[in-house]
Design an enzyme around this catalytic site. Structure first.
Site, short mmCIF file in Angstrom:
data_model
loop_
_atom_site.label_atom_id
_atom_site.label_comp_id
_atom_site.label_asym_id
_atom_site.label_seq_id
_atom_site.Cartn_x
_atom_site.Cartn_y
_atom_site.Cartn_z
N ASN A 114 32.38 -16.65 52.51
CA ASN A 114 33.25 -15.47 52.36
C ASN A 114 34.15 -15.30 53.59
OD1 ASN A 114 34.08 -12.98 51.03
ND2 ASN A 114 32.90 -11.89 52.59
N GLY A 116 37.36 -16.51 53.86
CA GLY A 116 38.78 -16.67 53.60
C GLY A 116 39.51 -15.39 53.25
N LYS A 127 39.57 -12.48 50.49
CA LYS A 127 39.89 -12.94 49.14
C LYS A 127 38.85 -12.44 48.14
CE LYS A 127 40.99 -17.08 46.48
NZ LYS A 127 41.10 -18.56 46.47
N GLY A 222 35.79 -23.77 59.75
CA GLY A 222 35.41 -24.46 58.51
C GLY A 222 33.99 -24.12 58.08
N ILE A 252 32.93 -18.41 47.29
CA ILE A 252 32.87 -17.16 46.52
C ILE A 252 33.95 -17.12 45.44
CG2 ILE A 252 34.38 -15.71 47.97
CD1 ILE A 252 32.02 -13.55 47.62
N ASP A 253 34.99 -17.94 45.57
CA ASP A 253 36.04 -17.94 44.54
C ASP A 253 35.78 -18.95 43.43
OD1 ASP A 253 36.63 -20.37 45.73
OD2 ASP A 253 38.61 -19.78 46.47
N LYS A 439 42.09 -20.46 43.00
CA LYS A 439 42.85 -20.67 44.23
C LYS A 439 44.27 -20.12 44.13
CE LYS A 439 39.49 -23.12 46.07
NZ LYS A 439 38.66 -22.55 47.15
#
Length: 551
Positions: A114, A116, A127, A222, A252-253, A439
């Site tokens: 989580n 990003g 995000k 990263g 998470i996406d 994305k």
């Protein structure tokens, strides 16, 4: 410093280039240590302790960055994985489930990456807080999934979020809304590493603050940082003490990354001596996935091979769907005890990803003026062993620069690259449905449509869809930002029979539009196309100007 290096280069020719390179490495590490010490001295108390832990990891990464020469793999040594090292999911599922599924679930922890931001989709903040379906965010859906498991099986599967300094504050604020859900939620933070000048290889940061010009001087390194950060947080030991044995890690996406009971049972049912410590979920490649990392056998170990590691002469071979048939979904099942062991043995070895920020208007000779051209040329010559590139694999993901046009580099690692460090590691070839990343707004359109149904936080393909594959959707730049994307659809079109959709230019969709087969809609520059409410487009190309005006 420049004078020192000039003198050094004059003194060591007789010792050979290898000795000179080693002296240069030592000099670079000494300079880095001194700069990091200065940064540490700008803080006190708990912040200082966290900083020192982060910098310990960074110094280890920087040391390896200077040591590694040439490409990280030799193509001739690459072999296909043994048959039994990548199991088909159907074979795992065919074994069935025991009556005591709850016992297995109580050994599991769900970890979501989580770190990003939603900037690539035009959103501020994490995000994970973007709404993706029926006003539910990525985080909402994740909590619903785990709560459903805990209620159904009367278990205690916790959720752990690996945040970054970019997402931690906003995420913690929103976690209050889940107080009364049947899910225990923990968080820990990724490390905070300093970006370094591309030429001097010294930190950009003047101090540890995250404001002003200094804000862009730091980065989360990263998702490979999960092992060290998880361990350093103390949460790893706490979960082991509670009887937890495995973590299920995913982005998470990725809305397809739900807890799979068959894979979990496969892990916990093996004899202790042959316990699999690491499972990577892979799935079959399509033409859209040719750049995805794949599993190979290398020097007797199962290993993740990324396209950036591939020599240029073999890139087309790597992209071949017939030779490299699978790719990494980044859904991973990992033993907690094994992470602890490898961290304490300092044995977690992951290839370094060099992410340069590419200058659009490079400050000519900026670094030479600051640090001396002789030093720059010395260590550049030392490092450039691979056709003028850094001597490990490189991803040019960034196309902007810091304020002032400075060229910087950030050193990262990927969580899946550690597979080679774990005992009895394996891959499981899972259905494509377990890989559903969001994305872009093109992906968002798919998951918001009637292609999927939502139940207990999980998306499943509609049984009304005749084909198991998802349509290929490509929305143009007018749809990039979520808010603008939403204004262009009065309602999400019916896409059950859609194969391919391309939309470019100023295009809007009315209510109850149906799209079937291949649909291409292109509004030329200065033109606008309004797809009328109730329209049915099947195998159509729409171009030019079509605007419905009120009267």
């Amino acid at each position: 410093m420049a004078l020192y290096v000039e003198g050094l280069s004059e003194r060591v020719p007789h010792k050979g280039m290898a000795q000179f390179q080693e002296m240069m490495r030592q000099q670079l590490e000494s300079s880095m240590d001194a700069e990091l010490e200065k940064l540490v001295d700008t803080v006190t108390g708990a912040d200082r302790d966290v900083c020192m832990k982060d910098f310990k990891g960074f110094k280890n990464l920087f040391h390896r960055f200077l040591q590694v020469k040439g490409p990280s793999v030799e193509w001739i040594k690459i072999k296909r994985p043994p048959e039994d090292s990548i199991q088909p999911y159907d074979k795992i599922a065919a074994r069935g489930l025991p009556d005591g599924v709850a016992a297995s679930l109580n050994k599991l922890v769900v970890v979501k990456l989580n770190g990003g931001l939603g900037t690539s989709m035009g959103c501020k903040g994490p995000k994970s807080l973007i709404s993706v379906r029926n006003e539910n965010t990525f985080l909402d859906l994740t909590v619903q999934q785990i709560e459903h498991l805990n209620k159904t099986y009367n278990t205690d599967v916790p959720l752990v979020l690996m945040n970054s300094f970019n997402t931690d504050e906003d995420t913690k604020k929103i976690l209050q809304k889940y107080t009364h859900h049947r899910v225990k939620i923990h968080t820990f933070n990724q490390s905070r590493y300093p970006r370094i000048h591309k030429e001097s290889l010294l930190p950009v940061a003047a101090n540890l603050s995250m404001t002003g010009h200094n804000a862009d001087a730091w980065y989360p390194p990263g998702h490979g940082d999960i092992y060290a950060s998880f361990y350093n947080s103390g949460l790893l030991d706490k979960l082991i003490a509670q009887g937890k044995e495995y973590i299920f890690v995913s982005n998470i996406d990725n809305l397809g990354a739900t807890v799979d009971l068959h894979i979990l049972h496969h892990l916990v049912s093996q004899p202790n001596g042959k316990r699999c410590e690491f499972v990577m979920e892979v799935t079959d490649k399509t033409r859209a996935d040719v750049k995805g990392g794949t599993l190979i056998q290398y020097e007797g170990k199962l290993r993740l091979l990324e396209i950036a590691q591939v020599p240029k002469a073999h890139v087309d071979e790597f992209k071949s769907v017939s030779k490299f048939k699978i790719f990494n979904t980044n859904n991973l099942w990992i033993s907690l005890a094994a992470i602890k062991r490898l961290q304490e043995q300092n044995a977690m070895d992951m290839e370094i990803i060099v992410n340069p920020k590419v200058s659009e208007a490079e400050m000519k000779r900026h670094h030479s003026a600051l640090f001396g051209s002789s030093r720059v040329s010395c260590f550049r010559n030392m490092l450039n062993k691979n056709d003028g590139e850094f001597p490990r694999y490189q991803q040019q993901r960034y196309v902007d620069t810091l304020d002032g046009g400075l060229n910087v580099v950030q050193l990262e690692t990927a969580v899946g690259a550690a597979i080679k460090c774990f005992d009895n590691a394996m891959g499981i070839n899972v259905p494509r449905s377990r890989f559903l990343p969001v994305k872009t707004t093109s992906d968002l359109l798919l998951v918001m449509s009637n292609l999927y149904s939502l139940e207990a936080g999980s998306l499943t393909m509609s049984p009304k869809r005749e084909f198991p594959t998802t349509p290929h959707v490509k929305l143009g730049s007018s749809f990039t930002k979520v808010q603008e994307y939403l204004t262009r659809f009065e309602s999400i079109p019916d896409m059950l029979e859609l194969d391919h959709l391309t939309v470019s230019g100023d295009v809007t969709f009315g209510k109850n539009v149906s799209l079937k087969g291949t649909v291409i809609i292109i509004a030329n520059h200065g033109d606008r196309i309004d797809i009328p409410a109730g329209s049915m487009l099947e195998n159509k190309i729409v171009s030019g100007n079509l605007r419905i005006l009120d009267h």
